[in-house]
Design an enzyme around this catalytic site. Structure first.
Site, PDB file in Angstrom:
ATOM      1  N   ASN A  60     -44.637  63.450 -52.193  1.00  0.00           N
ATOM      2  CA  ASN A  60     -44.813  62.082 -52.671  1.00  0.00           C
ATOM      3  C   ASN A  60     -43.497  61.365 -52.389  1.00  0.00           C
ATOM      4  O   ASN A  60     -42.503  61.609 -53.062  1.00  0.00           O
ATOM      5  CB  ASN A  60     -45.133  62.095 -54.175  1.00  0.00           C
ATOM      6  N   LYS A  85     -42.748  58.334 -52.791  1.00  0.00           N
ATOM      7  CA  LYS A  85     -42.463  57.231 -53.725  1.00  0.00           C
ATOM      8  C   LYS A  85     -42.013  55.991 -52.952  1.00  0.00           C
ATOM      9  O   LYS A  85     -42.499  55.783 -51.850  1.00  0.00           O
ATOM     10  CB  LYS A  85     -41.455  57.686 -54.783  1.00  0.00           C
ATOM     11  N   HIS A 107     -50.237  58.480 -61.064  1.00  0.00           N
ATOM     12  CA  HIS A 107     -48.897  59.060 -61.204  1.00  0.00           C
ATOM     13  C   HIS A 107     -48.235  58.481 -62.457  1.00  0.00           C
ATOM     14  O   HIS A 107     -48.458  57.318 -62.804  1.00  0.00           O
ATOM     15  CB  HIS A 107     -48.063  58.744 -59.959  1.00  0.00           C
ATOM     16  N   GLU A 131     -45.404  57.367 -62.960  1.00  0.00           N
ATOM     17  CA  GLU A 131     -44.631  56.139 -62.720  1.00  0.00           C
ATOM     18  C   GLU A 131     -45.545  54.919 -62.684  1.00  0.00           C
ATOM     19  O   GLU A 131     -45.169  53.833 -63.124  1.00  0.00           O
ATOM     20  CB  GLU A 131     -43.822  56.289 -61.418  1.00  0.00           C
ATOM     21  N   GLU A 140     -47.816  67.134 -63.836  1.00  0.00           N
ATOM     22  CA  GLU A 140     -46.416  66.755 -63.700  1.00  0.00           C
ATOM     23  C   GLU A 140     -45.849  66.362 -65.061  1.00  0.00           C
ATOM     24  O   GLU A 140     -46.043  65.213 -65.505  1.00  0.00           O
ATOM     25  CB  GLU A 140     -46.278  65.564 -62.747  1.00  0.00           C
ATOM     26  N   GLY A 155     -37.848  64.153 -61.356  1.00  0.00           N
ATOM     27  CA  GLY A 155     -36.599  63.542 -60.915  1.00  0.00           C
ATOM     28  C   GLY A 155     -35.406  63.874 -61.791  1.00  0.00           C
ATOM     29  O   GLY A 155     -34.364  63.231 -61.695  1.00  0.00           O
ATOM     30  N   SER A 185     -39.479  68.203 -60.034  1.00  0.00           N
ATOM     31  CA  SER A 185     -38.266  68.881 -59.561  1.00  0.00           C
ATOM     32  C   SER A 185     -38.535  70.196 -58.816  1.00  0.00           C
ATOM     33  O   SER A 185     -37.726  71.121 -58.887  1.00  0.00           O
ATOM     34  CB  SER A 185     -37.293  69.116 -60.719  1.00  0.00           C
ATOM     35  N   GLY A 243     -41.553  65.430 -55.074  1.00  0.00           N
ATOM     36  CA  GLY A 243     -40.923  64.129 -54.887  1.00  0.00           C
ATOM     37  C   GLY A 243     -39.680  64.243 -54.019  1.00  0.00           C
ATOM     38  O   GLY A 243     -39.752  64.369 -52.794  1.00  0.00           O
TER      39      GLY A 243
HETATM   40  P1  13P Z   1     -39.479  65.157 -58.150  1.00  0.00           P
HETATM   41  O1  13P Z   1     -39.922  66.321 -57.304  1.00  0.00           O
HETATM   42  O2  13P Z   1     -38.479  64.271 -57.478  1.00  0.00           O
HETATM   43  O3  13P Z   1     -39.092  65.592 -59.534  1.00  0.00           O
HETATM   44  O4  13P Z   1     -40.795  64.223 -58.331  1.00  0.00           O
HETATM   45  C1  13P Z   1     -41.968  64.799 -58.752  1.00  0.00           C
HETATM   46  C2  13P Z   1     -43.045  63.804 -58.611  1.00  0.00           C
HETATM   47  O5  13P Z   1     -43.113  62.847 -59.366  1.00  0.00           O
HETATM   48  C3  13P Z   1     -44.008  63.988 -57.517  1.00  0.00           C
HETATM   49  O6  13P Z   1     -45.089  63.138 -57.661  1.00  0.00           O
END
Ligand code: 13P
Length: 248
Positions: A9, A11, A94, A96, A166, A172, A212, A233
């Protein structure tokens, strides 16, 4: 046997020209016969990325989609637009999008239904906050997200859906859930699917872990009984993603 699926992803990262460069770098590293590999990229990168991955094992996903067919929805992207551009997957719900753009479980359900209608594979996200984990309501919360997200989705369509667990506190932050924590929730999600549908549907549906994930943590996580790959991510923007795909 469920096939492992590792999706990146991106983002809100990478301009179209940067996206093509990244695909060129990652192409040889993510080659795999055993794993489904998906790059979920920003809308404006979709067309050049679809072109750049031609002839490889990489599939392209979108990071969001609207649930109407067309019309006066300024700034939104329809499922038909994604399909016509060569997209096969779409990340929905997601955390976010839930947090910053106030998407609700009901919105996400509409998107899941619409994506399936257009033969797009939804990667439907769920996950609890740190506060919810500490209050001991993780499973109640996730069950609700999964149940509402899949409302009115018939079993023969549900098996196509990928669920991404997640935990928000692991996104993150560099704080990966332990393999035990991740397996526990993914196992409960599978039980929840069996309750909504039946054992065969639960056994077929793929559940990813995200938060992560990196080259070090992927092998243990993906080896868990109920974890069928990852939604990645930060590490999907780096050469590390090749090691995550080829975690075995
Ligand atoms: P990270 O791998 O950067 O923690 O992000 C995970 C994520 O939100 C994937 O959709």
């Amino acid at each position: 046997m469920r096939r492992t699926i590792v999706a990146g992803n991106w983002k809100m990262n990478k301009t179209p020209s940067e996206a093509v460069k990244l695909v060129e770098t990652l192409k040889p590293l993510v080659a795999s016969d055993d794993v489904d590999v998906v790059f979920c990229v920003p809308a404006i990168d979709i067309v050049p990325v679809v072109e750049a991955v031609k002839g490889t094992n990489i599939k392209v996903g979108a990071e969001n989609m609207y649930y109407e067919e067309s019309g006066a929805y300024t700034g939104e992207i329809s499922p038909a637009m994604l399909v016509d551009a060569g997209v096969e997957y779409v990340v929905l719900g997601h955390s976010e999008r839930r947090e910053y753009f106030k998407e609700t479980d009901a919105d996400i359900n509409k998107k899941v239904l619409k994506a399936l209608e257009h033969n797009l594979i939804p990667i439907m996200c769920c996950g609890e906050s740190l506060e919810q984990r500490e209050q001991g309501v993780t499973m109640d919360f996730i069950r609700q997200q999964v149940k509402i997200g899949l409302q009115n989705v018939p079993a023969e369509q549900a098996v196509k859906v990928v669920i991404a667990y997640e935990p928000i506190w692991a996104i993150g932050t560099g704080k990966t859930a332990t393999t035990e924590q991740a397996q526990e929730v993914c196992g409960e999600i599978r039980k929840c699917i069996a309750e909504i549908y039946d054992d065969a549907t639960a056994a077929a549906i793929r559940i990813q872990y995200g938060g992560s994930v990196n080259a070090k943590t992927a092998p243990d996580l993906f080896a868990q009984e109920d974890i069928d790959g990852g939604l990645v991510g930060g590490a999907s923007l780096k050469e590390d993603f090749g090691s995550i795909v080829n975690y075995k």
